[in-house]
Design an enzyme around this catalytic site. Structure first.
Site, PDB file in Angstrom:
ATOM      1  N   ASP A  12       1.127  -1.056  -0.078  1.00 42.77           N
ATOM      2  CA  ASP A  12       0.160  -0.075   0.023  1.00 42.77           C
ATOM      3  C   ASP A  12       0.920   1.262  -0.125  1.00 42.77           C
ATOM      4  O   ASP A  12       1.958   1.439   0.512  1.00 42.77           O
ATOM      5  CB  ASP A  12      -0.980  -0.008   1.241  1.00 42.77           C
ATOM      6  CG  ASP A  12      -2.033   1.035   1.091  1.00 42.77           C
ATOM      7  OD1 ASP A  12      -2.366   1.581  -0.118  1.00 42.77           O
ATOM      8  OD2 ASP A  12      -2.603   1.256   2.258  1.00 42.77           O
ATOM      9  N   ASN A  14       1.260   3.375  -3.180  1.00 42.00           N
ATOM     10  CA  ASN A  14       2.126   3.757  -4.276  1.00 42.00           C
ATOM     11  C   ASN A  14       1.277   5.095  -4.539  1.00 42.00           C
ATOM     12  O   ASN A  14       1.960   5.891  -5.108  1.00 42.00           O
ATOM     13  CB  ASN A  14       1.614   2.929  -5.403  1.00 42.00           C
ATOM     14  CG  ASN A  14       2.234   1.512  -5.254  1.00 42.00           C
ATOM     15  OD1 ASN A  14       3.265   1.345  -4.443  1.00 42.00           O
ATOM     16  ND2 ASN A  14       1.612   0.461  -6.050  1.00 42.00           N
ATOM     17  N   ARG A  16       0.036   7.650  -2.663  1.00 40.25           N
ATOM     18  CA  ARG A  16       0.472   8.810  -1.894  1.00 40.25           C
ATOM     19  C   ARG A  16       1.991   9.035  -2.452  1.00 40.25           C
ATOM     20  O   ARG A  16       2.442  10.216  -2.524  1.00 40.25           O
ATOM     21  CB  ARG A  16       0.319   8.339  -0.536  1.00 40.25           C
ATOM     22  CG  ARG A  16      -1.018   8.795   0.189  1.00 40.25           C
ATOM     23  CD  ARG A  16      -1.148   7.994   1.506  1.00 40.25           C
ATOM     24  NE  ARG A  16      -1.646   6.680   1.185  1.00 40.25           N
ATOM     25  CZ  ARG A  16      -1.235   5.629   2.235  1.00 40.25           C
ATOM     26  NH1 ARG A  16      -0.746   5.970   3.430  1.00 40.25           N
ATOM     27  NH2 ARG A  16      -1.459   4.474   2.052  1.00 40.25           N
ATOM     28  N   HIS A  29       2.438   3.296  -9.180  1.00 38.12           N
ATOM     29  CA  HIS A  29       2.174   1.948  -9.255  1.00 38.12           C
ATOM     30  C   HIS A  29       3.481   1.245  -9.893  1.00 38.12           C
ATOM     31  O   HIS A  29       3.943   0.003  -9.727  1.00 38.12           O
ATOM     32  CB  HIS A  29       0.943   1.778 -10.062  1.00 38.12           C
ATOM     33  CG  HIS A  29      -0.099   2.100  -9.342  1.00 38.12           C
ATOM     34  ND1 HIS A  29      -0.470   1.633  -7.962  1.00 38.12           N
ATOM     35  CD2 HIS A  29      -1.179   2.487  -9.664  1.00 38.12           C
ATOM     36  CE1 HIS A  29      -1.653   2.194  -7.764  1.00 38.12           C
ATOM     37  NE2 HIS A  29      -2.132   2.826  -8.791  1.00 38.12           N
ATOM     38  N   SER A  57      -7.279  -5.515  -5.583  1.00 36.28           N
ATOM     39  CA  SER A  57      -8.492  -6.257  -4.745  1.00 36.28           C
ATOM     40  C   SER A  57      -9.853  -6.296  -5.508  1.00 36.28           C
ATOM     41  O   SER A  57      -9.777  -5.199  -6.316  1.00 36.28           O
ATOM     42  CB  SER A  57      -8.673  -5.494  -3.433  1.00 36.28           C
ATOM     43  OG  SER A  57      -9.066  -4.330  -3.516  1.00 36.28           O
ATOM     44  N   GLU A  59     -12.271  -4.768  -4.390  1.00 41.23           N
ATOM     45  CA  GLU A  59     -12.784  -3.308  -4.247  1.00 41.23           C
ATOM     46  C   GLU A  59     -12.000  -2.377  -5.225  1.00 41.23           C
ATOM     47  O   GLU A  59     -12.477  -1.457  -5.564  1.00 41.23           O
ATOM     48  CB  GLU A  59     -12.520  -3.074  -2.503  1.00 41.23           C
ATOM     49  CG  GLU A  59     -13.378  -3.707  -1.710  1.00 41.23           C
ATOM     50  CD  GLU A  59     -13.043  -5.107  -1.665  1.00 41.23           C
ATOM     51  OE1 GLU A  59     -11.740  -5.610  -1.755  1.00 41.23           O
ATOM     52  OE2 GLU A  59     -13.939  -6.029  -1.171  1.00 41.23           O
ATOM     53  N   LEU A 123      11.148 -20.657  -4.945  1.00 41.24           N
ATOM     54  CA  LEU A 123      10.307 -19.805  -4.363  1.00 41.24           C
ATOM     55  C   LEU A 123       8.790 -19.854  -5.373  1.00 41.24           C
ATOM     56  O   LEU A 123       8.967 -19.986  -6.379  1.00 41.24           O
ATOM     57  CB  LEU A 123      10.843 -18.427  -4.539  1.00 41.24           C
ATOM     58  CG  LEU A 123       9.700 -17.333  -4.082  1.00 41.24           C
ATOM     59  CD1 LEU A 123       9.344 -17.252  -2.605  1.00 41.24           C
ATOM     60  CD2 LEU A 123      10.183 -15.780  -4.571  1.00 41.24           C
ATOM     61  N   ARG A 180       2.005  -5.159   5.778  1.00 38.85           N
ATOM     62  CA  ARG A 180       1.343  -4.177   5.182  1.00 38.85           C
ATOM     63  C   ARG A 180       2.045  -2.748   5.425  1.00 38.85           C
ATOM     64  O   ARG A 180       2.495  -2.483   6.456  1.00 38.85           O
ATOM     65  CB  ARG A 180      -0.304  -3.915   5.632  1.00 38.85           C
ATOM     66  CG  ARG A 180      -0.919  -2.806   4.872  1.00 38.85           C
ATOM     67  CD  ARG A 180      -2.353  -2.619   5.473  1.00 38.85           C
ATOM     68  NE  ARG A 180      -2.777  -1.412   4.669  1.00 38.85           N
ATOM     69  CZ  ARG A 180      -4.090  -1.584   4.094  1.00 38.85           C
ATOM     70  NH1 ARG A 180      -5.047  -2.396   4.721  1.00 38.85           N
ATOM     71  NH2 ARG A 180      -4.655  -0.738   3.178  1.00 38.85           N
ATOM     72  N   ARG A 186      -4.625  -2.561   8.915  1.00 36.95           N
ATOM     73  CA  ARG A 186      -6.019  -3.270   8.371  1.00 36.95           C
ATOM     74  C   ARG A 186      -5.725  -4.319   7.543  1.00 36.95           C
ATOM     75  O   ARG A 186      -4.534  -4.426   6.848  1.00 36.95           O
ATOM     76  CB  ARG A 186      -6.801  -2.368   7.267  1.00 36.95           C
ATOM     77  CG  ARG A 186      -7.793  -1.348   8.222  1.00 36.95           C
ATOM     78  CD  ARG A 186      -8.773  -0.442   7.366  1.00 36.95           C
ATOM     79  NE  ARG A 186      -8.437   0.024   6.023  1.00 36.95           N
ATOM     80  CZ  ARG A 186      -8.052   1.360   6.177  1.00 36.95           C
ATOM     81  NH1 ARG A 186      -8.382   2.188   7.182  1.00 36.95           N
ATOM     82  NH2 ARG A 186      -7.620   2.117   5.349  1.00 36.95           N
ATOM     83  N   ILE A 187      -6.615  -5.420   7.419  1.00 34.27           N
ATOM     84  CA  ILE A 187      -6.211  -6.667   6.602  1.00 34.27           C
ATOM     85  C   ILE A 187      -6.856  -6.481   5.426  1.00 34.27           C
ATOM     86  O   ILE A 187      -6.487  -6.998   4.137  1.00 34.27           O
ATOM     87  CB  ILE A 187      -6.990  -7.848   7.295  1.00 34.27           C
ATOM     88  CG1 ILE A 187      -6.441  -7.925   8.697  1.00 34.27           C
ATOM     89  CG2 ILE A 187      -6.751  -9.195   6.522  1.00 34.27           C
ATOM     90  CD1 ILE A 187      -5.181  -8.611   8.879  1.00 34.27           C
TER      91      ILE A 187
HETATM   92  C1  FPP Z   1      -1.860   0.004  -3.500  1.00 34.61           C
HETATM   93  O1  FPP Z   1      -1.531   1.634  -3.190  1.00 34.61           O
HETATM   94  C2  FPP Z   1      -1.269  -0.528  -4.768  1.00 34.61           C
HETATM   95  C3  FPP Z   1      -2.088  -0.883  -5.779  1.00 34.61           C
HETATM   96  C4  FPP Z   1      -3.433  -1.083  -5.675  1.00 34.61           C
HETATM   97  C5  FPP Z   1      -1.559  -1.844  -6.934  1.00 34.61           C
HETATM   98  C6  FPP Z   1      -0.114  -2.611  -6.435  1.00 34.61           C
HETATM   99  C7  FPP Z   1       0.406  -2.987  -7.653  1.00 34.61           C
HETATM  100  C8  FPP Z   1       1.793  -2.869  -7.660  1.00 34.61           C
HETATM  101  C9  FPP Z   1       2.834  -2.452  -6.749  1.00 34.61           C
HETATM  102  C10 FPP Z   1       2.504  -3.365  -8.874  1.00 34.61           C
HETATM  103  C11 FPP Z   1       2.913  -4.841  -8.752  1.00 34.61           C
HETATM  104  C12 FPP Z   1       2.870  -5.686  -9.886  1.00 34.61           C
HETATM  105  C13 FPP Z   1       2.754  -7.151  -9.875  1.00 34.61           C
HETATM  106  C14 FPP Z   1       2.646  -7.772 -11.240  1.00 34.61           C
HETATM  107  C15 FPP Z   1       3.008  -7.953  -8.751  1.00 34.61           C
HETATM  108  P1  FPP Z   1      -2.492   2.652  -3.379  1.00 34.61           P
HETATM  109  O2  FPP Z   1      -2.735   2.866  -4.826  1.00 34.61           O
HETATM  110  O3  FPP Z   1      -3.783   2.029  -2.731  1.00 34.61           O
HETATM  111  O4  FPP Z   1      -1.786   3.774  -2.689  1.00 34.61           O
HETATM  112  P2  FPP Z   1      -2.482   4.935  -1.641  1.00 34.61           P
HETATM  113  O5  FPP Z   1      -3.022   4.190  -0.525  1.00 34.61           O
HETATM  114  O6  FPP Z   1      -1.502   5.853  -1.457  1.00 34.61           O
HETATM  115  O7  FPP Z   1      -3.510   5.557  -2.643  1.00 34.61           O
END
Ligand code: FPP
Length: 238
Positions: A12, A14, A16, A29, A57, A59, A123, A180, A186-187
């Site tokens: 979590d 990305n 921000r 991302h 997710s 959601e 792995l 996390r 949170r889960i």
């Molecule tokens: C949550 O951060 C992150 C995501 C919804 C996307 C996660 C995806 C990646 C890290 C790419 C990885 C790719 C592979 C193939 C494993 P957010 O956008 O909810 O951040 P925020 O809470 O700051 O808005």
């Protein structure tokens, strides 16, 4: 040091991370791929055989259509680009989540990636896309109901083990350590069933900044915990 056998991560922060730099969320991302590589590398180095990542997710479909589109393309490109390398590093890739909710291009890549045999993989990387813990339990229950209706299973044979093997993670051991990033505690509908006895580790670090040292710190903390699974501490067992 006792290392976990299975680590599950909610990546979590990305969005921000990107906003703080005046960048579009998509840049966050993209930057989130680097810590994915770091964690894979560290699992291999520490001898952790299972890593499960929450990439998208159930959601997350409510996000702007452009962000969803960007993420799906990022997954498609990443699977295509990294698969050879991962196989060479003895990493086997599997996916969990609701494939019926995904478009044909990504499902094709998922099917092709899973067809890739990696004998004696060091792995097993599981990527959760279009995944929700409640969805997972419901689809497992549906599987049980079908098996009972078709006479393959008696209703009184339904057990935790029978349900668990129909979940996305199937026969994999439950995660020992849940991480996390991003500061929330949170889960968020991740592996609801499988996280029942996992040790939890929350980091304030935003995912693109999550480093090898951060991962190692979580593992070191895990190794110092006593896991009781509802029992009593070993020194008080007499
Ligand atoms: C949550 O951060 C992150 C995501 C919804 C996307 C996660 C995806 C990646 C890290 C790419 C990885 C790719 C592979 C193939 C494993 P957010 O956008 O909810 O951040 P925020 O809470 O700051 O808005």
């Amino acid at each position: 040091m006792t290392v976990p056998r299975h680590v599950a991560i909610i990546m979590d922060g990305n969005g921000r991370w990107a906003s703080r730099r005046g960048l579009p969320r998509s840049a966050g991302h993209k930057a989130g791929l680097k810590p994915v590589r770091t964690c894979i590398e560290l699992c291999r180095r520490l001898g952790i055989p299972y890593l499960t990542l929450f990439a998208f997710s159930s959601e997350n479909w409510s996000r702007p259509v452009t962000e969803v589109g960007f993420l799906m393309n990022l997954f498609i490109e990443t699977i295509e680009r990294e698969l050879d390398d991962l196989a060479q590093q003895s990493v086997e890739v599997r996916f969990i989540g609701d494939r019926a909710a995904l478009g044909a291009p990504i499902v094709e890549r998922i099917v092709a990636a899973e067809a890739r045999a990696v004998p004696d993989a060091q792995l097993r990387l599981t990527i959760a896309i279009a995944y929700g813990g409640r969805w997972d339990i419901v689809q497992a229950v549906r599987g049980l109901a079908t098996d009972v209706a078709e006479g393959h299973l008696a209703a009184d044979e339904i057990s935790e083990a029978e349900l668990a093997k129909r979940l996305g993670l199937g026969s994999l051991p439950d995660p020992d350590l849940f991480i996390r990033t991003g500061g929330e505690k949170r889960i968020s509908n991740f592996l609801l069933w499988n996280l029942a006895y996992s040790e939890l580790w929350f980091s304030d670090r935003l995912w693109p900044e999550f480093s090898a040292d951060d991962f190692a710190e979580a593992v070191a903390d895990f190794s110092g915990r006593e896991r009781r699974f509802g029992g009593v501490p070993s020194v008080e067992r007499t």
